[in-house]
Write a protein that holds these residues in place. Structure first.
Motif, PDB file in Angstrom:
ATOM      1  N   VAL A 408       0.845  -1.188   0.000  1.00  0.00           N
ATOM      2  CA  VAL A 408       0.000   0.000   0.000  1.00  0.00           C
ATOM      3  C   VAL A 408       0.883   1.241   0.000  1.00  0.00           C
ATOM      4  CG1 VAL A 408      -1.830  -1.223   1.213  1.00  0.00           C
ATOM      5  CG2 VAL A 408      -0.172   0.114   2.518  1.00  0.00           C
ATOM      6  N   PRO A 409       0.365   2.382  -0.452  1.00  0.00           N
ATOM      7  CA  PRO A 409       1.173   3.604  -0.498  1.00  0.00           C
ATOM      8  C   PRO A 409       1.536   4.106   0.901  1.00  0.00           C
ATOM      9  CG  PRO A 409      -0.809   3.796  -1.859  1.00  0.00           C
ATOM     10  CD  PRO A 409      -0.975   2.579  -1.024  1.00  0.00           C
ATOM     11  N   ASP A 410       2.612   4.883   0.984  1.00  0.00           N
ATOM     12  CA  ASP A 410       2.975   5.521   2.241  1.00  0.00           C
ATOM     13  C   ASP A 410       1.805   6.345   2.758  1.00  0.00           C
ATOM     14  OD1 ASP A 410       5.469   4.432   2.149  1.00  0.00           O
ATOM     15  OD2 ASP A 410       6.497   6.248   1.488  1.00  0.00           O
ATOM     16  N   GLY A 411       1.619   6.313   4.070  1.00  0.00           N
ATOM     17  CA  GLY A 411       0.517   7.048   4.685  1.00  0.00           C
ATOM     18  C   GLY A 411      -0.754   6.248   4.807  1.00  0.00           C
ATOM     19  N   THR A 412      -0.780   5.033   4.245  1.00  0.00           N
ATOM     20  CA  THR A 412      -1.980   4.190   4.272  1.00  0.00           C
ATOM     21  C   THR A 412      -1.790   3.059   5.268  1.00  0.00           C
ATOM     22  OG1 THR A 412      -2.352   4.651   1.932  1.00  0.00           O
ATOM     23  CG2 THR A 412      -3.531   2.765   2.897  1.00  0.00           C
ATOM     24  N   PRO A 413      -2.719   2.876   6.225  1.00  0.00           N
ATOM     25  CA  PRO A 413      -2.577   1.765   7.173  1.00  0.00           C
ATOM     26  C   PRO A 413      -2.683   0.418   6.476  1.00  0.00           C
ATOM     27  CG  PRO A 413      -4.187   3.383   7.945  1.00  0.00           C
ATOM     28  CD  PRO A 413      -3.903   3.699   6.507  1.00  0.00           C
ATOM     29  N   ARG A 449       3.605   3.434   7.094  1.00  0.00           N
ATOM     30  CA  ARG A 449       4.942   3.943   6.780  1.00  0.00           C
ATOM     31  C   ARG A 449       4.800   5.356   6.246  1.00  0.00           C
ATOM     32  NH1 ARG A 449       9.564   2.105   2.443  1.00  0.00           N
ATOM     33  NH2 ARG A 449       8.345   3.530   1.140  1.00  0.00           N
ATOM     34  N   ASP A 450       5.601   6.287   6.789  1.00  0.00           N
ATOM     35  CA  ASP A 450       5.480   7.671   6.338  1.00  0.00           C
ATOM     36  C   ASP A 450       6.445   7.953   5.184  1.00  0.00           C
ATOM     37  OD1 ASP A 450       8.029   8.131   7.438  1.00  0.00           O
ATOM     38  OD2 ASP A 450       7.231   9.040   9.262  1.00  0.00           O
ATOM     39  N   ALA A 451       6.413   9.171   4.683  1.00  0.00           N
ATOM     40  CA  ALA A 451       7.232   9.527   3.526  1.00  0.00           C
ATOM     41  C   ALA A 451       8.714   9.487   3.829  1.00  0.00           C
ATOM     42  CB  ALA A 451       6.830  10.919   3.029  1.00  0.00           C
ATOM     43  N   GLU A 452       9.080   9.562   5.108  1.00  0.00           N
ATOM     44  CA  GLU A 452      10.485   9.513   5.508  1.00  0.00           C
ATOM     45  C   GLU A 452      10.985   8.071   5.632  1.00  0.00           C
ATOM     46  OE1 GLU A 452      13.322  11.638   8.946  1.00  0.00           O
ATOM     47  OE2 GLU A 452      11.146  11.577   9.163  1.00  0.00           O
ATOM     48  N   GLY A 453      10.079   7.117   5.493  1.00  0.00           N
ATOM     49  CA  GLY A 453      10.452   5.717   5.607  1.00  0.00           C
ATOM     50  C   GLY A 453      10.323   5.146   7.004  1.00  0.00           C
TER      51      GLY A 453
END
Length: 573
Positions: A408-413, A449-453
């Protein structure tokens, strides 16, 4: 390449591993550590360390702790004792002779280890390793029925047990069990018998992928599962998380509250210090709140414990009087590790403010032996667990209509999926297929997971509360509640509701001195000020304590099993 032949004569553990197509993918290339085909982790941790650093270094400490409050004045605490690496090896090797000679243990036999945290229990574990047997370390708190279950599942044939923990093992009535007791001092005490045996034992040349231990899950979700780990796995967790995130020194003194029956304690108190030639305090000191006294007495520099214990220590430090300064001297600490459950940002910040130390948060699992997501020093982001430990990979996934894993994309549970140099191998358990999917270990945790990893914990997958179509993360609400001065502990779970599906219910332990009335209303107002109103608990249950495992893990399933909370102590928001 053909696998290295096993050294095990008793092949039960190998025979009951999952089929190879159900194993997780193992990452065995750089940056994961590499090991020879023949490897005995007990010999490497003892003989290998002595060869590199010498035999005179301190290995284990015990005793010398301040008496607990209310202790009998005529019962002074045990005197301080330090075992050198040389003394430890002599004891371990003598015990290995007792195991293989007097008790008839052959390579591959499962040996139950039971007792309070002590140098003697750790020496027994190392002796089982060097004898080529399989250690099954259980808790001193386990009762007869639980012990009988473990012995049946792992087909236990032998046991080494502290006399203080022998009664329940006797009550378990394990058929054919050959038991050696230690700590009583009588003529049959295995330590006394061992004293007359040779002080050197040639370790069994086990294969690196021979089973070294079977660790049973800690019981936060009910029926336990046996997790088999190899000799190379034991070293791999030391050579990844410990070496590359914790970065211990040979002069460090380790201590912690988790018992050796949990892999968090086994790694943090035995494997990690021995791997670098450091020492460890192996003792009982009467609860998390008294940990500052243990730190001060032994000048502990590396601490392993759970978030609950850090909060208990903060309360203890807040209540200290000027005369207690020496007992609560934490100046020796340089590393603090938290695992076992989510570390709230409020707890991290409070510890940093009080001590100046940054807690190294981490998530691990019995199935993967130790910590696989973490961060240290300037890489720490309070409220986020961290990034994959070098040697591991992690991603957030969901299942498609066919059940396949989809990132799933970053920011998605989504579900946390992990792989690395270790992985889940349940002992003859159908739940292997649910934990390992497409080569990934699916831990049962919901993460983002956030945009910073960085990976941020949301909830255990089975702890998400779905109320009137809204997803509510219990741990998120708990973090907000813990920031309220009247709250000492909090657990938020879902209870069935015929109209909304589930209701969010907050079980709260109030801080000392909290007012007797209007508390639910004040807490609800506090939550609504920081979170969307639908996330606010519909009911508050005030209780003197929350149900936890011996390592401090919250047992939410017990709160969910209590039924609708219409009872004294309950307040509607």
């Amino acid at each position: 390449m053909d696998p290295t032949p096993s050294a095990h004569v008793d092949t039960f553990a190998r025979d009951h591993l999952p089929p190879p197509d159900q194993w997780p993918v193992l990452l065995l290339d750089d940056p994961a550590p590499a090991y020879p085909a023949r490897l005995n982790c007990g010999a490497e941790l003892l003989d290998g360390t002595i060869e590199r650093l010498g035999a005179d270094r301190p290995a284990f400490h015990s005793g010398g702790l301040p008496p607990a409050p209310g202790a009998a004045p005529d019962r002074p605490p045990p005197p301080r004792r330090t075992w050198s690496y040389g003394e430890l090896r002599a004891t371990v090797d003598r015990l290995a002779h007792v195991l293989t000679g007097d008790l008839g243990v052959v390579p591959g036999n499962r040996v139950l280890l039971r007792g309070p945290t002590s140098p003697e229990l750790a020496a027994c574990w190392l002796a089982v390793m060097k004898a080529g047997a399989v250690a099954v370390t259980v808790l001193a708190a386990h009762r007869a029925g639980e012990l009988a279950t473990v012995c049946r599942l792992a087909r236990i044939s032998h046991a080494l047990c502290d006399v203080r923990s022998a009664d329940e093992l006797v009550k378990a009535e394990v058929p054919g069990l050959r038991t050696g007791l230690f700590g009583g001092g009588g003529p049959d005490d295995v330590l006394r018998v061992a004293a007359s045996r040779p002080d050197r034992f040639e370790a069994v040349p086990t294969a690196a992928d021979d089973v070294a231990l079977i660790a049973f899950t800690s019981g936060t979700t009910g029926r336990p599962k046996g997790c088999a780990h190899f000799h190379r796995d034991v070293l791999a967790v030391a050579d990844t998380f410990a070496a590359r995130v914790l970065r211990p020194h040979a002069d460090d003194v380790f201590a912690g509250t988790p018992p050796l029956g949990f892999t968090f304690g086994l790694g943090g108190l035995v494997v990690f210090p021995l791997r670098v030639g450091a020492s460890s305090l192996l003792d009982q000191w009467g609860g998390a709140a008294r940990t500052p006294e243990a730190i001060a007495a032994h000048r502990v520099s590396v601490l392993f414990t759970a978030p609950t214990a850090y909060r208990a220590m903060l309360a203890r430090l807040a209540a200290e009087h000027p005369g207690d300064a020496g007992a609560c001297d934490l100046s020796s600490l340089r590393r603090c590790v938290s695992a076992g459950e989510h570390l709230p940002a409020a707890t991290w910040e409070a510890w940093r403010e009080r001590t100046g130390l940054r807690i190294i948060d981490g998530i691990g699992a019995t199935e993967l032996l130790h910590i696989f997501l973490s961060a240290a020093d300037d890489a720490i982001r309070p409220g986020r667990t961290g990034v994959p430990v070098p040697g591991f990979q992690a991603r957030i996934v969901t299942g498609d209509a066919q059940g396949a894993l989809v990132p799933v994309p970053d920011g998605t549970p989504g579900l946390l999926a992990v792989r690395g140099p270790v992985g889940c191998r349940y002992l003859a358990d159908e739940r292997q297929r649910a934990y390992v999917r497409e080569g990934w270990n699916i831990t049962g945790d919901t993460y983002v997971r956030d945009a910073e990893g960085y990976f941020r914990f949301v909830a255990r997958a089975d702890d998400m509360i779905i109320s009137a179509g809204n997803n509510i993360s219990g741990p998120e609400v708990e973090e907000v509640l813990l920031r309220h001065p009247e709250v000492s502990e909090a657990a938020v779970v879902g209870c069935p509701d015929e109209h909304r599906g589930q209701l969010a219910v907050a079980h709260v332990v109030l801080a000392a001195g909290a007012p007797d009335s209007g508390t639910a209303e004040r807490l609800a107002t506090h939550v609504r000020a920081e979170l969307a109103p639908y996330k606010c608990p519909r009911r508050f249950v005030f209780t003197p304590e929350l149900p936890r495992t011996p390592t401090g893990k919250l047992q939410r399933f017990r709160l969910r099993d209590t039924g609708p909370p219409e009872r004294p102590g309950t307040r509607r928001a």
